[in-house]
Design a protein around this motif. Structure first.
Motif, PDB file in Angstrom:
ATOM      1  N   LEU A   1       8.549  30.070  -2.086  1.00 53.21           N
ATOM      2  CA  LEU A   1       8.645  31.502  -2.561  1.00 53.21           C
ATOM      3  C   LEU A   1       8.646  31.367  -4.165  1.00 53.21           C
ATOM      4  CD1 LEU A   1      11.429  33.108  -0.710  1.00 53.21           C
ATOM      5  CD2 LEU A   1       8.941  33.512  -0.613  1.00 53.21           C
ATOM      6  N   SER A   2       9.206  30.044  -4.800  1.00 52.90           N
ATOM      7  CA  SER A   2       9.333  29.981  -6.037  1.00 52.90           C
ATOM      8  C   SER A   2       7.997  30.102  -7.170  1.00 52.90           C
ATOM      9  CB  SER A   2       9.814  28.257  -6.550  1.00 52.90           C
ATOM     10  OG  SER A   2      10.039  28.179  -7.867  1.00 52.90           O
TER      11      SER A   2
ATOM     12  N   LEU B   1       6.464  34.542  -5.533  1.00 51.59           N
ATOM     13  CA  LEU B   1       7.270  35.560  -5.916  1.00 51.59           C
ATOM     14  C   LEU B   1       6.792  35.947  -7.340  1.00 51.59           C
ATOM     15  CD1 LEU B   1      10.947  35.736  -4.327  1.00 51.59           C
ATOM     16  CD2 LEU B   1       8.987  37.336  -4.240  1.00 51.59           C
TER      17      LEU B   1
ATOM     18  N   LEU C   1      19.948  33.507  -4.780  1.00 49.61           N
ATOM     19  CA  LEU C   1      20.417  33.821  -3.578  1.00 49.61           C
ATOM     20  C   LEU C   1      20.287  32.319  -2.639  1.00 49.61           C
ATOM     21  CD1 LEU C   1      19.506  37.282  -2.807  1.00 49.61           C
ATOM     22  CD2 LEU C   1      21.959  36.330  -2.802  1.00 49.61           C
ATOM     23  N   LEU C   2      19.127  31.687  -2.940  1.00 48.57           N
ATOM     24  CA  LEU C   2      18.974  30.633  -1.960  1.00 48.57           C
ATOM     25  C   LEU C   2      19.661  29.407  -2.664  1.00 48.57           C
ATOM     26  CD1 LEU C   2      14.915  30.888  -1.626  1.00 48.57           C
ATOM     27  CD2 LEU C   2      16.448  31.048   0.252  1.00 48.57           C
TER      28      LEU C   2
ATOM     29  N   LEU D   1      13.369  40.241  -9.459  1.00 48.64           N
ATOM     30  CA  LEU D   1      13.337  39.678  -8.195  1.00 48.64           C
ATOM     31  C   LEU D   1      13.207  38.144  -7.941  1.00 48.64           C
ATOM     32  CD1 LEU D   1      13.368  40.892  -5.189  1.00 48.64           C
ATOM     33  CD2 LEU D   1      11.077  41.122  -5.120  1.00 48.64           C
TER      34      LEU D   1
ATOM     35  N   VAL E   1      15.935  36.224  -5.907  1.00 47.63           N
ATOM     36  CA  VAL E   1      15.927  35.627  -4.599  1.00 47.63           C
ATOM     37  C   VAL E   1      16.096  34.115  -4.703  1.00 47.63           C
ATOM     38  CG1 VAL E   1      14.245  34.793  -3.191  1.00 47.63           C
ATOM     39  CG2 VAL E   1      14.383  37.212  -3.754  1.00 47.63           C
TER      40      VAL E   1
ATOM     41  N   GLN F   1      12.321  27.789  -0.581  1.00 47.07           N
ATOM     42  CA  GLN F   1      12.467  28.017  -2.211  1.00 47.07           C
ATOM     43  C   GLN F   1      11.190  27.350  -2.496  1.00 47.07           C
ATOM     44  OE1 GLN F   1      13.785  29.611  -4.150  1.00 47.07           O
ATOM     45  NE2 GLN F   1      14.198  28.589  -6.407  1.00 47.07           N
TER      46      GLN F   1
ATOM     47  N   VAL G   1      22.771  36.470  -9.865  1.00 54.08           N
ATOM     48  CA  VAL G   1      22.549  37.434  -8.800  1.00 54.08           C
ATOM     49  C   VAL G   1      23.273  38.797  -9.244  1.00 54.08           C
ATOM     50  CG1 VAL G   1      23.050  38.337  -6.461  1.00 54.08           C
ATOM     51  CG2 VAL G   1      22.592  35.936  -7.038  1.00 54.08           C
TER      52      VAL G   1
ATOM     53  N   THR H   1      16.276  25.957   3.671  1.00 49.08           N
ATOM     54  CA  THR H   1      16.390  26.680   2.364  1.00 49.08           C
ATOM     55  C   THR H   1      15.668  26.147   1.328  1.00 49.08           C
ATOM     56  OG1 THR H   1      18.508  27.426   3.119  1.00 49.08           O
ATOM     57  CG2 THR H   1      17.928  27.800   0.744  1.00 49.08           C
TER      58      THR H   1
END
Length: 206
Positions: A146-147, A150, A103-104, A96, A100, A143, A31, A139
């Motif tokens: 989004l994995s 994104l 963060l997850l 990004l 992200v 993920q 991060v 979560t």
């Protein structure tokens, strides 16, 4: 005489230390450093691995538009999309997915750390841990979605400006194992919830 527990205070401290170290490493390398790269305080992420439409080699500057944007695309089948001097928007799009995802992962690690701390009292089956497990499951499910999404979306946005989108197809590949893992964690959270509720009802009858 009761049986001696195999889990002791030293084990608990070690588990907390490992989880705490994991939180620190993910926070710094997953991060903080990427964010510093985005704002220009350190060297940013400048490349992205992509899959090409064909297996033929694409030159380092495949099109004039790409060269004007300082963009390179080199490789055969699996290529590397690179930027010589990425601007803020490009740096953000490149970093990004990692930010992200980290963060997850941090959310999961922090919740696991808090669960480990409940072992100090000798009882992990508490209502808070049931909620934490449910949050971890959700979560992981986020993920799992989004994995792949994104990287695909940010890559498409990066390619649109450079005029090389024809060589790199838009593709999404979802992994069922992460969805399965999320469902298992959610099921475990429900087991925790029902167990703590049953114990509370039983203690109320005593």
């Amino acid at each position: 005489m009761g049986a001696k527990s195999w889990w002791n205070r030293t084990d608990n401290r070690l588990l907390e230390a490992v989880l705490g170290l994991a939180v620190l490493l993910v926070g710094v390398f997953g991060v903080l450093l990427p964010v510093l790269g985005v704002v220009g305080l350190i060297d940013p992420i400048e490349t992205r691995d992509v899959e090409l439409e064909a297996t033929t080699r694409v030159p380092g500057t495949p099109k004039a538009a790409a060269a004007d944007w300082g963009m390179t695309l080199t490789g055969t089948h699996r290529a590397e999309l690179g930027f010589t001097h990425p601007d803020f928007g490009q740096r953000l799009l490149l970093a990004l997915p990692e930010i992200v995802g980290s963060l997850l992962l941090l959310i999961v690690l922090v919740l696991l750390f808090r669960m480990a701390r409940t072992l100090r009292g000798g009882d992990v089956f508490v209502p808070k841990n049931a909620r934490r497990l449910s949050t971890i499951g959700l979560t992981v499910l986020v993920q799992a979605v989004l994995s792949p999404v994104l990287p695909a979306l940010t890559t498409a946005l990066l390619l649109r400006a450079g005029g090389v989108s024809d060589e790199v197809p838009f593709a999404l590949t979802f992994s069922g194992k992460y969805v399965l893992l999320a469902l298992l964690v959610l099921a475990l959270g429900e087991v925790f919830r029902q167990g703590t509720k049953l114990r509370a009802d039983t203690e109320g009858l005593v």
